[in-house]
Design an enzyme around this catalytic site. Structure first.
Site, short mmCIF file in Angstrom:
data_model
loop_
_atom_site.label_atom_id
_atom_site.label_comp_id
_atom_site.label_asym_id
_atom_site.label_seq_id
_atom_site.Cartn_x
_atom_site.Cartn_y
_atom_site.Cartn_z
N GLU A 140 -2.49 -8.92 3.54
CA GLU A 140 -2.77 -9.41 4.90
C GLU A 140 -4.25 -9.33 5.23
O GLU A 140 -4.69 -9.85 6.26
CB GLU A 140 -1.93 -8.61 5.92
CG GLU A 140 -2.38 -7.18 6.21
CD GLU A 140 -1.97 -6.14 5.16
OE1 GLU A 140 -1.55 -6.53 4.06
OE2 GLU A 140 -2.09 -4.94 5.46
N HIS A 145 -3.91 -4.86 0.16
CA HIS A 145 -3.45 -5.39 1.45
C HIS A 145 -3.54 -6.91 1.44
O HIS A 145 -4.60 -7.45 1.73
CB HIS A 145 -4.31 -4.82 2.58
CG HIS A 145 -4.04 -3.37 2.84
ND1 HIS A 145 -3.04 -2.94 3.68
CD2 HIS A 145 -4.62 -2.26 2.35
CE1 HIS A 145 -3.02 -1.62 3.69
NE2 HIS A 145 -3.97 -1.18 2.90
N CYS A 200 0.83 -1.21 0.00
CA CYS A 200 0.00 0.00 0.00
C CYS A 200 0.87 1.26 0.00
O CYS A 200 1.57 1.51 -0.95
CB CYS A 200 -0.99 -0.02 1.16
SG CYS A 200 -2.31 1.19 0.97
#
Lengths: 219, 491
Positions: free
Chosen positions: A201, A199, A76
């Site tokens: 994650e 993202h 990001c």
């Protein structure tokens, strides 16, 4: 051991949580030695370029990042800071990738927020086993722009490189792209430097797979 | 973005001038009708036609030619050049011209502009702003005014003009690139902006697309074969694969998920982590956890819960409930929450929103609004819907956007827990008024309700609670249903 760079920019816990779910050893740190000696480095981030860059300079992390030879993953804001310049707060960035960061136009809802498709444009070990057109989770108002602008968003050196090679230097580093009004790069790679605009994650199973691929490269 | 071919008519012929110089013209065709037909065949979606003689002399000269074009093609025409009287405007608008382009009258006869605006409406008038050395040019670029760009913006805003064509006259017809900054000024002021003047390559066209222009007018570059219409259209075709989000909301009290009607009559609905994980597996796009007790005591328990959720769940989640300080936010973000939802505190102290955005960034600040219909609008309620304010929901939402909120979560007290469907009217209004993502909440009772909200409003996400908790609707089934009905959904 994978180092997650802590430079006071956003939700670092979730990257750590994801690596722990994958059973990978990691450390959240701003220690330059630890960053340089790690098997791989993750550079996450949320927030403003104009706030993040001074933090990186103050800690000396800005000087360390270009020296890293192990696998490196910008996420990001971490991807955007790898470019040469950001329109956000008119910030000079790290210059790993020769590209400029621009704001989405006022005609698009900003932030670009939610699950969007990534179309894969070339091979990379980072995306091994990830189907073309997989969805990932995005939250951002700025994007890395590969197209030359009349304004000096990109350095003169890059323009020269483009002309001499006959190819767009930045375009060559794009591994995946995403459409929001128009196409922008969502995955990039230049040598050991990887970057994703979404993202991983927070992107469910495919996100974890991408992170796992990255960890595999660090062994 | 539209790519719009230009046809300039001088003495009945199709020509191009350089920098508006009438002595410096190149004739490309003796028959503008053929040129128009050819552009239509190539796929033009509309045509930009200028009567150059008219622009110079102050009244339409080549209008018969324009009418001939109107009869020969079936795409809309935008026509300008010498339209400086009510009658000449009317004649065009009543004889096959979709939109008239005026320029001089915006400076010299603003009353006439207002009058045309009144009688024909926004959608049929566009103002061409032609800028010469920082000042707005008039009379076929032969006249100069004392008005600057910001002066003309003020005039157009006052009249209510929504669409403009912006040209830097110094760039026009030279094929040396356009003035992006000038165009950007109008886009950023919210005008539907068409760029013109000097567009000479596909990358110029693409750049305007990225700036958010509504269209780009191409003249010489198309006649000289430097830009291919179809290639340009392909390059700037609107592409968007962003999906609509389905968000289960979990109200948490004493470590358990509860749900009631109208914020009361709470029933137990399970363990938050188990439920959250299940929703993840079923394809939820995000989760919301609300601490509905939000006492000091509960806050500690809630923080611990958030810590556990963050470890177990790998999609984004928002937490909220009684958030009123930077310290609250810091704790929850550190525990691993992705976004923080602020409710009453945003209403009571809007500076808090500014401060939170400054501190943590727009992307993690969600403003949660409880709205209730009253007369012609919707009032904001606070404290879990128990206290009325005199604040208008639409105005408040716009203000929150200005303060940097990243997202709006819209609850309707009229619909909460009723399962009668979302308040479509409210959501339509809000999603039109702001340019940040909007999450629809309250009232979901069936898959059809979700389809209705996505088909009828411009919201980005829809939230449901009991409908998912009690397995009345499965998230996976819902997403399949929406996808089958052409709502962009991640399945």
């Amino acid at each position: 051991m994978i180092a997650i760079i802590d430079y006071k920019a956003g939700n670092i816990a979730s990257v750590k949580n994801a690596l722990e779910r994958l059973g990978r050893a990691c450390v959240v740190t701003s220690d330059l030695k630890k960053i340089l000696s790690a098997d791989g480095v993750i550079f996450p981030g949320q927030g403003r370029a104009g706030a993040a860059m001074p933090n990186l300079r103050k800690t000396g992390i800005d000087k360390v990042i270009p020296k890293i030879t192990k696998p490196f993953l910008g996420i990001c804001l971490g991807m955007q800071l790898l470019g040469s310049y950001s329109e956000e707060d008119q910030t000079k960035c790290l210059g790993i990738f020769q590209g400029a960061c621009r704001k989405f136009p006022p005609t698009l809802k900003t932030p670009h927020l939610g699950w969007n498709k990534v179309e894969l444009t070339q091979e990379s070990p980072l995306i091994a086993g990830i189907p073309d057109g997989s969805y990932f989770y995005f939250v951002h108002s700025y994007y890395v722009d590969p197209v030359r602008s009349k304004k000096p968003l990109v350095s003169a050196a890059l323009n020269k490189e483009r002309t001499s090679n006959g190819v767009d230097a930045l375009e060559a580093h794009i591994v995946g792209k995403t459409s929001y009004g128009f196409d922008f790069p969502s995955i990039m790679q230049k040598d050991n430097f990887f970057a994703v605009q979404f993202h991983p994650e927070k992107s469910g199973a495919q996100g974890l797979r991408l992170l796992n691929n990255f960890c595999e490269l660090c062994l | 973005m539209f790519v719009i071919p230009a046809i300039d008519i001088l003495d009945g012929k199709c020509v191009r001038l350089a920098q508006g110089d009438f002595a410096d013209s190149i004739t490309y065709s003796n028959n503008p009708v053929d040129v128009a037909r050819d552009f239509e065949k190539q796929g033009a979606q509309f045509l930009h036609i200028v009567d150059l003689d008219g622009a110079r002399l102050g009244f339409p000269i080549n209008s018969e030619m324009v009418f001939a074009i109107a009869k020969s093609v079936s795409i809309p025409l935008h026509v300008g050049g010498g339209i400086r009287s009510y009658d000449s405007a009317k004649k065009y608008l009543e004889n096959g011209v979709e939109k008239i382009i005026v320029s001089t009258i915006a400076i010299e006869k603003p009353k006439l502009l207002e009058c045309l605006f009144e009688d024909f409406g926004n959608s049929r008038i566009t103002v061409s702003v032609d800028v010469k050395d920082g000042k707005v040019a008039t009379r076929g670029w032969l006249g100069e005014s004392t008005k600057t760009v910001s002066d003309i913006i003020t005039i157009l805003k006052r009249v209510g003009i929504a669409s403009v064509i912006v040209t830097d006259t110094a760039k026009d017809g030279l094929l040396k690139g356009p003035n992006f900054d000038l165009t950007k000024q109008f886009i950023n002021k919210g005008f539907e902006t068409v760029a013109a003047g000097g567009v000479s390559s596909l990358s110029d066209v693409q750049e305007f697309n990225k700036l958010g222009a509504f269209g780009v007018i191409i003249g010489k570059a198309m006649y000289e074969g430097k830009i291919d219409l179809q290639k340009a259209q392909k390059r700037v075709a609107y592409r968007n694969n962003l999906t609509k989000r389905i968000i289960p909301c979990l109200d948490v009290k004493n470590g358990r998920v509860v749900k009631g009607t109208h914020f009361s009559d709470l029933r137990d609905a399970g363990d938050p982590i188990e439920l959250g994980k299940r929703y993840c597996e079923l394809g939820a796009d995000e989760l919301v956890f609300l601490d509905i007790a939000a006492t000091l005591e509960n806050r500690k328990t809630f923080c611990k819960l958030v810590l556990k959720i963050a470890k177990e769940i790998n999609i984004p989640f928002t937490v909220g409930g009684g958030i009123s300080s930077i310290e609250d936010i810091t704790k929850l973000l550190n525990a691993g929450a992705d976004k923080i939802s602020i409710g009453s505190a945003a209403v009571k102290n809007s500076n808090f929103v500014k401060e939170a955005v400054e501190y943590f960034g727009s992307q993690c600040i969600v403003i949660s609004v409880d709205a209730k219909r009253q007369n012609n609008g919707w009032r904001i309620y606070i404290k879990g819907g128990t206290e009325e304010t005199d604040i208008d929901t639409i105005e408040f939402s716009k203000q929150m956007e200005q303060f940097g909120a990243g997202e709006l979560l819209l609850n309707s007290l009229d619909r909460d827990g009723t399962k009668k469907g979302f308040d479509l009217e409210l959501l339509k209004r809000i999603s039109k008024s702001v340019n940040i993502p909007v999450i629809a909440s309250s009232g979901a009772g069936s898959v059809q309700d979700f389809l209705d909200v996505f088909q009828n409003t411009n919201v980005d996400a829809a939230l449901g609670a009991s409908i998912f908790h009690y397995q009345e609707v499965s998230i996976m089934e819902l997403k399949k249903f929406l996808s089958k009905n052409n709502v962009p959904i991640r399945v």
